[in-house]
Scaffold this active site. Structure first.
Site, PDB file in Angstrom:
ATOM      1  N   ASN A   1      -7.450  -3.435  14.364  1.00 39.22           N
ATOM      2  CA  ASN A   1      -8.842  -3.604  13.917  1.00 39.22           C
ATOM      3  C   ASN A   1      -8.982  -4.774  12.929  1.00 39.22           C
ATOM      4  O   ASN A   1     -10.027  -4.953  12.324  1.00 39.22           O
ATOM      5  CB  ASN A   1      -9.365  -2.309  13.286  1.00 39.22           C
ATOM      6  CG  ASN A   1      -8.587  -1.921  12.029  1.00 39.22           C
ATOM      7  OD1 ASN A   1      -7.650  -2.615  11.640  1.00 39.22           O
ATOM      8  ND2 ASN A   1      -8.973  -0.822  11.402  1.00 39.22           N
TER       9      ASN A   1
ATOM     10  N   HIS B   1      -7.196  -5.176  10.118  1.00 35.22           N
ATOM     11  CA  HIS B   1      -6.891  -4.892   8.706  1.00 35.22           C
ATOM     12  C   HIS B   1      -5.617  -5.597   8.255  1.00 35.22           C
ATOM     13  O   HIS B   1      -4.714  -5.840   9.047  1.00 35.22           O
ATOM     14  CB  HIS B   1      -6.864  -3.381   8.417  1.00 35.22           C
ATOM     15  CG  HIS B   1      -5.653  -2.648   8.885  1.00 35.22           C
ATOM     16  ND1 HIS B   1      -5.694  -1.314   9.233  1.00 35.22           N
ATOM     17  CD2 HIS B   1      -4.352  -3.005   9.049  1.00 35.22           C
ATOM     18  CE1 HIS B   1      -4.479  -0.904   9.576  1.00 35.22           C
ATOM     19  NE2 HIS B   1      -3.660  -1.924   9.487  1.00 35.22           N
TER      20      HIS B   1
ATOM     21  N   ASP C   1       0.802  -1.221   0.000  1.00 33.74           N
ATOM     22  CA  ASP C   1       0.000   0.000   0.000  1.00 33.74           C
ATOM     23  C   ASP C   1       0.838   1.275   0.000  1.00 33.74           C
ATOM     24  O   ASP C   1       2.052   1.231   0.210  1.00 33.74           O
ATOM     25  CB  ASP C   1      -0.963   0.003   1.202  1.00 33.74           C
ATOM     26  CG  ASP C   1      -0.323  -0.580   2.469  1.00 33.74           C
ATOM     27  OD1 ASP C   1       0.922  -0.540   2.574  1.00 33.74           O
ATOM     28  OD2 ASP C   1      -1.048  -1.075   3.331  1.00 33.74           O
TER      29      ASP C   1
ATOM     30  N   GLU D   1      -9.713  -2.099   5.556  1.00 31.40           N
ATOM     31  CA  GLU D   1     -10.335  -1.846   6.853  1.00 31.40           C
ATOM     32  C   GLU D   1     -11.610  -2.678   7.023  1.00 31.40           C
ATOM     33  O   GLU D   1     -12.155  -3.197   6.045  1.00 31.40           O
ATOM     34  CB  GLU D   1     -10.677  -0.348   6.949  1.00 31.40           C
ATOM     35  CG  GLU D   1      -9.486   0.587   6.805  1.00 31.40           C
ATOM     36  CD  GLU D   1      -8.600   0.657   8.047  1.00 31.40           C
ATOM     37  OE1 GLU D   1      -8.280  -0.399   8.621  1.00 31.40           O
ATOM     38  OE2 GLU D   1      -8.220   1.774   8.428  1.00 31.40           O
TER      39      GLU D   1
HETATM   40  C1  F6R Z   1       1.572  -1.891   6.125  1.00 33.48           C
HETATM   41  C2  F6R Z   1       0.207  -2.341   6.237  1.00 33.48           C
HETATM   42  C3  F6R Z   1      -0.514  -2.488   7.530  1.00 33.48           C
HETATM   43  C4  F6R Z   1       0.372  -2.817   8.734  1.00 33.48           C
HETATM   44  C5  F6R Z   1      -0.457  -2.838  10.013  1.00 33.48           C
HETATM   45  C6  F6R Z   1       0.394  -3.115  11.244  1.00 33.48           C
HETATM   46  O1  F6R Z   1       2.008  -1.906   4.777  1.00 33.48           O
HETATM   47  O2  F6R Z   1      -0.352  -2.575   5.221  1.00 33.48           O
HETATM   48  O3  F6R Z   1      -1.489  -3.473   7.387  1.00 33.48           O
HETATM   49  O4  F6R Z   1       0.972  -4.062   8.536  1.00 33.48           O
HETATM   50  O5  F6R Z   1      -1.117  -1.620  10.175  1.00 33.48           O
HETATM   51  O6  F6R Z   1       1.257  -2.046  11.450  1.00 33.48           O
HETATM   52  P1  F6R Z   1       2.373  -2.104  12.577  1.00 33.48           P
HETATM   53  O7  F6R Z   1       3.346  -3.142  12.146  1.00 33.48           O
HETATM   54  O8  F6R Z   1       2.988  -0.723  12.580  1.00 33.48           O
HETATM   55  O9  F6R Z   1       1.691  -2.458  13.858  1.00 33.48           O
END
Ligand code: F6R
Length: 245
Positions: free
Chosen positions: A136, A138, A67, A143
């Site tokens: 959450n 995702h 992303d 989301e």
């Molecule tokens: C990152 C992404 C997100 C993260 C998720 C966890 O490219 O797509 O899904 O993997 O938000 O983030 P952290 O590792 O910072 O807890």
């Protein structure tokens, strides 16, 4: 789903890097799906170490990131382009032409999403997709209430995600509210998936994702239907999990 319990964040990072290294060794032209965020940083550090020791080469690998925030340029320090450069790409011999990250500054988002999907298809689909997970549920920036059939698409970020990700920005207000993300369908098309979880904050969502109902309200729960998913967690994130599912 296979659950691997690591002793610590460092142990988790080492094991993840070993799995990626073995993928690259078996198939030097692997198509790898990368994630950003705090969780994979240690694994990227380990990969750089292995590269410096001459154990792996990124010369022929093809990279696709999950992303990118809308509105951020590759030189913005909070962009995922910049993140990947500073956490991995700058330190290994990956070829610039083989790096793919959605363009958050594109003029036509719909077209960018279609083209991104096309490039993945042309590369022959993702061999190994690395994922983190949001509190959450995702994956990528898909989301809750996501459409499971979505390919790469424009997403609006939830308040919970904006708050969690504000750690990478000067303030909450600066976090972009939209992003381009691989869709659930794109992720599910990967041949192998490796999901990482670190820290107590992720314990509950990991438990629900693995043992709970498959529902768009918890996007990662769809991974229960994928045939080759490994979940690697440190002790804190894995405290509610059984060893093998
Ligand atoms: C990152 C992404 C997100 C993260 C998720 C966890 O490219 O797509 O899904 O993997 O938000 O983030 P952290 O590792 O910072 O807890």
């Amino acid at each position: 789903m296979k659950v691997i319990m690591a002793e610590s964040y460092e142990d988790m990072s080492r094991r993840v890097a070993e799995i990626i290294a073995s993928q690259i060794s078996c198939k030097p032209k692997s198509v790898l799906g990368f994630a950003t965020g705090s969780t994979p940083c240690g694994s990227y550090g380990e990969l750089i170490r292995m590269y410096n020791e001459g154990k792996i080469s990124f010369e022929d690998i093809i990279a696709f990131n999950l992303d990118e925030y809308c509105g951020l340029d590759g030189n913005d320090m909070e962009s995922y382009h910049y993140f990947m450069k500073k956490n991995l790409f700058e330190f290994v011999n990956i070829q610039e032409k083989n790096i793919h990250i959605p363009n958050g500054r594109c003029k036509d988002i719909e077209n960018e999403c279609i083209n991104y999907e096309k490039k993945i298809e042309e590369a022959g689909s993702i061999d190994l997709q690395l994922l983190g997970i949001g509190e959450n549920g995702h994956i990528g920036f898909n989301e809750p209430d996501v459409k499971f059939e979505a390919h790469t698409h424009l997403v609006t970020l939830e308040e919970k995600t904006l708050k969690a990700n504000s750690k990478f920005f000067n303030s909450y207000e600066e976090v972009p509210k939209t992003a381009i993300s691989m869709g659930i369908k794109t992720i599910m098309n990967a041949k192998k998936i490796l999901l990482l979880g670190s820290g107590e904050k992720k314990a509950e969502v990991l438990n629900k994702m693995i043992y709970g109902e498959i529902t768009p309200n918890l996007p990662a729960s769809i991974l229960q239907l994928h045939s080759d998913v490994s979940i690697i967690v440190d002790k804190e994130a894995g405290k509610l999990l059984k060893k093998q599912v």
